[in-house]
Design a protein around this motif. Sequence first.
Motif, PDB file in Angstrom:
ATOM      1  N   ILE A   1       0.963  -1.207   0.207  1.00  0.00           N
ATOM      2  CA  ILE A   1       0.110  -0.005   0.270  1.00  0.00           C
ATOM      3  C   ILE A   1       0.680   1.367   0.316  1.00  0.00           C
ATOM      4  N   GLU A   2       0.607   2.321  -0.850  1.00  0.00           N
ATOM      5  CA  GLU A   2       1.472   3.498  -0.597  1.00  0.00           C
ATOM      6  C   GLU A   2       0.987   3.828   0.873  1.00  0.00           C
ATOM      7  N   TYR A   3       1.727   4.752   1.007  1.00  0.00           N
ATOM      8  CA  TYR A   3       1.647   5.310   2.588  1.00  0.00           C
ATOM      9  C   TYR A   3       0.799   6.885   1.855  1.00  0.00           C
ATOM     10  N   MET A   4      -0.303   7.246   2.625  1.00  0.00           N
ATOM     11  CA  MET A   4      -0.974   8.053   2.553  1.00  0.00           C
ATOM     12  C   MET A   4      -1.298   9.140   3.325  1.00  0.00           C
ATOM     13  N   ASP A   5      -1.164   9.862   2.477  1.00  0.00           N
ATOM     14  CA  ASP A   5      -1.733  10.960   3.795  1.00  0.00           C
ATOM     15  C   ASP A   5      -2.967  11.132   4.261  1.00  0.00           C
ATOM     16  N   VAL A   6      -3.677  10.275   4.925  1.00  0.00           N
ATOM     17  CA  VAL A   6      -4.610  10.680   5.710  1.00  0.00           C
ATOM     18  C   VAL A   6      -4.133  11.336   6.600  1.00  0.00           C
ATOM     19  N   GLY A   7      -5.528  12.423   7.468  1.00  0.00           N
ATOM     20  CA  GLY A   7      -5.041  12.601   9.060  1.00  0.00           C
ATOM     21  C   GLY A   7      -3.836  13.490   8.740  1.00  0.00           C
ATOM     22  N   ALA A   8      -4.412  13.869  10.158  1.00  0.00           N
ATOM     23  CA  ALA A   8      -3.558  15.984  10.178  1.00  0.00           C
ATOM     24  C   ALA A   8      -2.059  15.454  10.488  1.00  0.00           C
ATOM     25  N   THR A   9      -2.053  13.694  11.701  1.00  0.00           N
ATOM     26  CA  THR A   9      -0.944  13.872  12.479  1.00  0.00           C
ATOM     27  C   THR A   9       0.423  13.158  11.963  1.00  0.00           C
ATOM     28  N   ASN A  10       0.464  13.124  10.352  1.00  0.00           N
ATOM     29  CA  ASN A  10       1.378  12.175  10.319  1.00  0.00           C
ATOM     30  C   ASN A  10       2.295  12.612   9.445  1.00  0.00           C
ATOM     31  N   GLY A  11       2.639  14.024   9.585  1.00  0.00           N
ATOM     32  CA  GLY A  11       3.703  14.547   9.388  1.00  0.00           C
ATOM     33  C   GLY A  11       4.167  14.128   8.053  1.00  0.00           C
TER      34      GLY A  11
ATOM     35  N   ARG B   1       4.226  13.231   3.888  1.00  0.00           N
ATOM     36  CA  ARG B   1       5.865  13.956   2.358  1.00  0.00           C
ATOM     37  C   ARG B   1       5.177  12.798   0.903  1.00  0.00           C
ATOM     38  N   MET B   2       5.352  13.445   0.038  1.00  0.00           N
ATOM     39  CA  MET B   2       5.135  12.689  -0.956  1.00  0.00           C
ATOM     40  C   MET B   2       6.615  11.854  -1.129  1.00  0.00           C
ATOM     41  N   ASP B   3       7.736  13.143  -0.625  1.00  0.00           N
ATOM     42  CA  ASP B   3       9.067  12.160  -0.683  1.00  0.00           C
ATOM     43  C   ASP B   3       9.271  10.255   0.000  1.00  0.00           C
ATOM     44  N   ASP B   4       8.657  10.453   1.033  1.00  0.00           N
ATOM     45  CA  ASP B   4       8.150   8.849   1.637  1.00  0.00           C
ATOM     46  C   ASP B   4       7.404   7.757   0.616  1.00  0.00           C
ATOM     47  N   VAL B   5       7.001   8.074  -0.096  1.00  0.00           N
ATOM     48  CA  VAL B   5       5.950   7.856  -0.984  1.00  0.00           C
ATOM     49  C   VAL B   5       6.286   6.625  -1.720  1.00  0.00           C
ATOM     50  N   LEU B   6       6.829   5.931  -2.119  1.00  0.00           N
ATOM     51  CA  LEU B   6       7.578   4.369  -3.053  1.00  0.00           C
ATOM     52  C   LEU B   6       6.274   3.866  -4.025  1.00  0.00           C
ATOM     53  N   PRO B   7       5.991   4.910  -4.764  1.00  0.00           N
ATOM     54  CA  PRO B   7       5.514   4.667  -5.690  1.00  0.00           C
ATOM     55  C   PRO B   7       5.241   3.111  -6.137  1.00  0.00           C
ATOM     56  N   SER B   8       3.923   2.488  -6.220  1.00  0.00           N
ATOM     57  CA  SER B   8       3.689   1.133  -6.957  1.00  0.00           C
ATOM     58  C   SER B   8       4.203   0.282  -7.941  1.00  0.00           C
ATOM     59  N   ARG B   9       4.149   1.527  -8.778  1.00  0.00           N
ATOM     60  CA  ARG B   9       5.657   0.818 -10.415  1.00  0.00           C
ATOM     61  C   ARG B   9       6.928   1.241 -10.308  1.00  0.00           C
TER      62      ARG B   9
ATOM     63  N   THR C   1      -0.082   7.375  -6.196  1.00  0.00           N
ATOM     64  CA  THR C   1       0.297   7.852  -7.173  1.00  0.00           C
ATOM     65  C   THR C   1      -0.826   7.623  -8.792  1.00  0.00           C
ATOM     66  N   GLN C   2      -2.240   6.948  -8.262  1.00  0.00           N
ATOM     67  CA  GLN C   2      -3.270   6.078  -9.558  1.00  0.00           C
ATOM     68  C   GLN C   2      -4.649   6.412  -8.510  1.00  0.00           C
ATOM     69  N   ALA C   3      -4.637   7.541  -7.963  1.00  0.00           N
ATOM     70  CA  ALA C   3      -5.680   7.199  -7.260  1.00  0.00           C
ATOM     71  C   ALA C   3      -7.465   7.496  -8.081  1.00  0.00           C
ATOM     72  N   PHE C   4      -7.889   6.154  -8.367  1.00  0.00           N
ATOM     73  CA  PHE C   4      -8.854   6.493  -9.485  1.00  0.00           C
ATOM     74  C   PHE C   4     -10.797   5.945  -8.374  1.00  0.00           C
ATOM     75  N   CYS C   5     -11.335   7.174  -8.858  1.00  0.00           N
ATOM     76  CA  CYS C   5     -12.884   6.546  -7.869  1.00  0.00           C
ATOM     77  C   CYS C   5     -13.830   6.191  -8.706  1.00  0.00           C
ATOM     78  N   GLY C   6     -13.901   5.318 -10.063  1.00  0.00           N
ATOM     79  CA  GLY C   6     -14.568   5.795 -10.973  1.00  0.00           C
ATOM     80  C   GLY C   6     -15.416   4.592 -10.414  1.00  0.00           C
ATOM     81  N   ASP C   7     -15.277   3.347  -9.769  1.00  0.00           N
ATOM     82  CA  ASP C   7     -15.629   1.957  -9.999  1.00  0.00           C
ATOM     83  C   ASP C   7     -15.586   2.394  -7.837  1.00  0.00           C
ATOM     84  N   CYS C   8     -15.904   3.261  -7.275  1.00  0.00           N
ATOM     85  CA  CYS C   8     -15.625   2.574  -6.025  1.00  0.00           C
ATOM     86  C   CYS C   8     -17.127   2.449  -5.793  1.00  0.00           C
ATOM     87  N   ASN C   9     -17.040   1.424  -4.413  1.00  0.00           N
ATOM     88  CA  ASN C   9     -18.007   0.855  -4.146  1.00  0.00           C
ATOM     89  C   ASN C   9     -18.721   0.749  -2.533  1.00  0.00           C
TER      90      ASN C   9
END
Length: 388
Positions: free
Chosen positions: A235-245, A247-255, A305-313
């Motif tokens: 799972i890509e590390y996400m910016d949910v919550g205002a508590t986890n500080g 940064r995009m640099d911490d995200v390792l893209p799935s690809r 990196t590839q958020a997609f809401c088109g089929d969110c159920n």
Amino acid sequence: MFMSERFSPKIVPLVDLRTGSLAVPAGAMSPGAKAVQPGQLTDRLGRQLRDLRISVTDRCNFRCGYCMPKEIFDKDYAYLPHSSLLSFEEIERVARQFVQQGVQKIRLTGGEPLLRRNIEILIEKLAKLRTVEGQPLDLTLTTNGALLERKARSLKAAGLQRVTVSLDALDDAVFRRMNDVDFPVADVLAGIEAAQQAGLGPIKVNMVVKRGTNDQEILPMARHFKGTGIVLRFIEYMDVGATNGWRMDDVLPSREVIARLQRELPLVPLEPSSPGETAQRWGYADATGAHDAAAGEVGVISSVTQAFCGDCNRARLTTEGQLYLCLFASQGYDLRALVRGGATDLELASAISHIWSDRTDRYSELRGAIPADAGAGVRRFGMRYTGG
Ligand code: SAM
């Protein structure tokens, strides 16, 4: 420095507190006003409601820095009082309405769901629900695994079908550092083993990948779970919550995760197993380049990196009974006020139907435009609130 999480979320009231009358938008509440077609609740973007995630507690026994960091969730943190939590009876009642409107899968989450006392009683109740087609629900639970060895059999006996276990590293030192309560990885592995023996499968293991923190664990984790029947998902590390500080640099893209795996363990892309599936699936390849089913598969969840809401159920019910339509939603709907305010089942069903049918949000796709440090005015709720 972490920002405080002591926010007051915007909650759309469904009951007028002055009069006690139901205050769902006009027309939604009169009996039959929104004739609910069982199993066919579709929003304005054509998305069908199929999946309900229910958070059963805001407490956790881990302090993962990306979710419930110690600096905020210390001994003085004000957790919800028990009276604020939906009771098992209330959860079942709300869940029943969702199921009658097409929900086929329920996932219990939190916080750490196994910390909710007598969770088996809730599972028993939910296991008795039937989809509109008369089938049992796909009933699952996401856990950090700390209590799984002890509880796997009673969870299975109560009617739970499967579990997803969160595990961020195999290396004990890395794992202890990430959970920040010095919890040994061996105990989580024993929990996974117990879940397998109890028949709580197919088991999934979710690893949140943080660059520079646990990305060196990607290959060891893949080697460990390959061929076990357990599906490992990154799972890509996400910016949910205002508590986890975050940064995009911490995200390792799935690809990049897939590229690193491919160097040692060749993969072939697989079709989604169900509509609205959050993970992209990759199968281990055999010598001919075909999928080796015995070796199994991995998944990547590219929420950044590839958020997609088109089929969110998915819909999410918080511990306090608020309905959120997305992890990144900035407002919830107060179903608890309806439940505790004397609403009938039909009124509850109408409210759910109205809220889903009116849905147009695409928060995940659009949130890339919001700076992570946007501060006041931009509300981000941690997963412990809306449920992971
Ligand atoms: N305590 C349970 C567990 O550990 O699975 C359930 C709740 S936890 C919030 C659900 C999932 O959300 C876990 O897999 C956790 O790693 C993931 N999670 C929490 N914060 C996250 C973040 N910022 N980015 C990506 N995943 C996150």
